[in-house]
Enzyme design. Structure first.
Site, PDB file in Angstrom:
ATOM      1  N   LYS A  54     -37.380 -34.355  93.628  1.00  0.00           N
ATOM      2  CA  LYS A  54     -36.787 -34.371  92.233  1.00  0.00           C
ATOM      3  C   LYS A  54     -37.999 -33.959  91.210  1.00  0.00           C
ATOM      4  CE  LYS A  54     -32.558 -33.192  95.261  1.00  0.00           C
ATOM      5  NZ  LYS A  54     -31.496 -33.674  95.574  1.00  0.00           N
ATOM      6  N   GLN A  98     -26.712 -37.828  93.145  1.00  0.00           N
ATOM      7  CA  GLN A  98     -27.408 -37.604  94.405  1.00  0.00           C
ATOM      8  C   GLN A  98     -25.951 -38.215  95.208  1.00  0.00           C
ATOM      9  OE1 GLN A  98     -29.933 -36.378  95.108  1.00  0.00           O
ATOM     10  NE2 GLN A  98     -29.446 -36.691  97.793  1.00  0.00           N
ATOM     11  N   ASP A 121     -25.709 -28.579  90.165  1.00  0.00           N
ATOM     12  CA  ASP A 121     -25.731 -29.360  91.872  1.00  0.00           C
ATOM     13  C   ASP A 121     -24.740 -27.494  92.584  1.00  0.00           C
ATOM     14  OD1 ASP A 121     -26.794 -30.222  94.130  1.00  0.00           O
ATOM     15  OD2 ASP A 121     -25.733 -31.960  93.174  1.00  0.00           O
TER      16      ASP A 121
END
Ligand code: NAP
Length: 299
Positions: A54, A98, A121
């Site tokens: 990422k 994460q 997200d």
């Protein structure tokens, strides 16, 4: 006739080019370089690799990246404090915690702490609610990537019968909302669905996100249907999807491979969400009462 294979790598590369151009525009027009903060708790090698990828993708697109690593036994209040600090940091437009996090940490409580306009997200309840209401917000990356793939393949969704297999908050639920918003007639399946095969056979579009290797067999797919395989399952045969690829390609009209289908889209859409988050924050700053800077703030 064998299905057209939808090339996720190629579509993702186009999204990443588009994002890089949008980043340049934002820098030019508003003096804002979008920034993404990633937070990794613990040392799970797969999660560490995702986060590293990422960061690299951010750099390629001109997005600033800030990485934070916390020990696996970090007390929850310490993680909460970091998320609040990142929420206040103007250089950070997107925050990605994460997942999964270690068991002693309440991931729902941590998600709730993320500023909804920085929630790249798309997991904050506010963004989930906006999506269900068909309003503007940040959409989870993998479902957003699936919609891009369908669009790139020219799949007509209006009036189409679409089946979503899986109802997680990260993939299945948001996907069902996105397909409905695109005017598909959506049937949402899960582990208690009585006759998955019969439901799937009626579908123009099947999206499999169950995490069950080769769950979708050729007998479950109608001739010419579009099949999107979100599943990533590590098996003795290597990485396989939720779709029996070799058999289904003989029946489907279009099909995504694993790897090389949905996977590359997830990071591309994360970059896209970071730019969208920066835009939303700019709108918020401009709408806020009080004196406004005469010149855009450069950083
Ligand atoms: P998850 O949270 O485990 O959810 C799986 C869903 O599938 C659940 O709703 C479950 O139903 C349903 N399900 C399980 N077995 C089923 C069966 N036999 N028939 C019908 N439905 C069944 O998984 P997730 O996070 O959504 O991920 C799904 C898959 O996508 C995984 O393989 C994951 O690795 C992959 N994934 C890939 C990407 C990517 O970038 N390519 C991103 C995210 C996820 P219940 O609700 O009834 O339990």
């Amino acid at each position: 006739m064998a299905a057209t294979i939808i090339d996720g790598k190629a579509v993702a590369a186009r999204v990443r080019e588009r994002v890089a151009a949008e980043v340049s525009d934002l820098v030019e027009s508003a003096g804002v370089t979008p920034g993404l903060a990633t937070v990794l708790v613990g040392d799970d090698p797969a999660s560490a690799l995702y986060v590293q990828r990422k960061g690299e993708a951010c750099e390629q697109a001109g997005i600033a990246s800030f990485h934070h690593e916390l020990a696996a036994d970090v007390p929850e209040p310490e993680l909460a404090e970091l998320l609040r600090t990142l929420g206040d940091d103007e250089a950070v437009n997107g925050i990605l915690l994460q997942l999964p996090v270690p068991d002693h940490i309440d991931d729902d409580a941590m998600t709730d702490l993320i500023d909804p306009l920085k929630d790249v997200d798309g997991l904050h309840p506010q963004n989930a609610g906006l999506l269900v209401h068909g309003r503007k917000g940040l959409v989870p990356c993998t479902p957003a990537g699936v919609m891009e793939l369908l669009d790139s393949a020219g799949v007509e969704l209006e009036g189409a019968e679409a089946v979503v297999i899986g109802r997680s908050r990260l993939v299945g639920k948001p996907l069902a909302s996105l397909l409905q918003a695109a005017d598909a007639t959506v049937t949402h399946c899960h582990s208690r669905t009585r006759d998955l095969a019969a439901v799937c056979r009626e579908a123009d579009v099947i999206v499999a996100a169950a995490g069950r290797p080769r769950l979708v067999t050729a007998e479950m797919v109608g001739e010419g249907a579009t099949v999107i395989d979100v599943g990533t399952n590590r098996t003795d045969d290597g990485l396989v999807g939720d779709v029996d690829f070799e058999a289904v390609r003989e029946r489907a009209g279009a099909l995504t491979p694993v790897p090389g289908g949905v996977g590359p889209m997830t990071i591309a859409m994360l970059l896209s969400n970071t730019v969208e988050a920066a835009r939303l924050q700019l709108e918020r700053a401009r709408a806020a009462p009080g004196p406004r800077p005469a010149q855009p703030v450069r950083r």
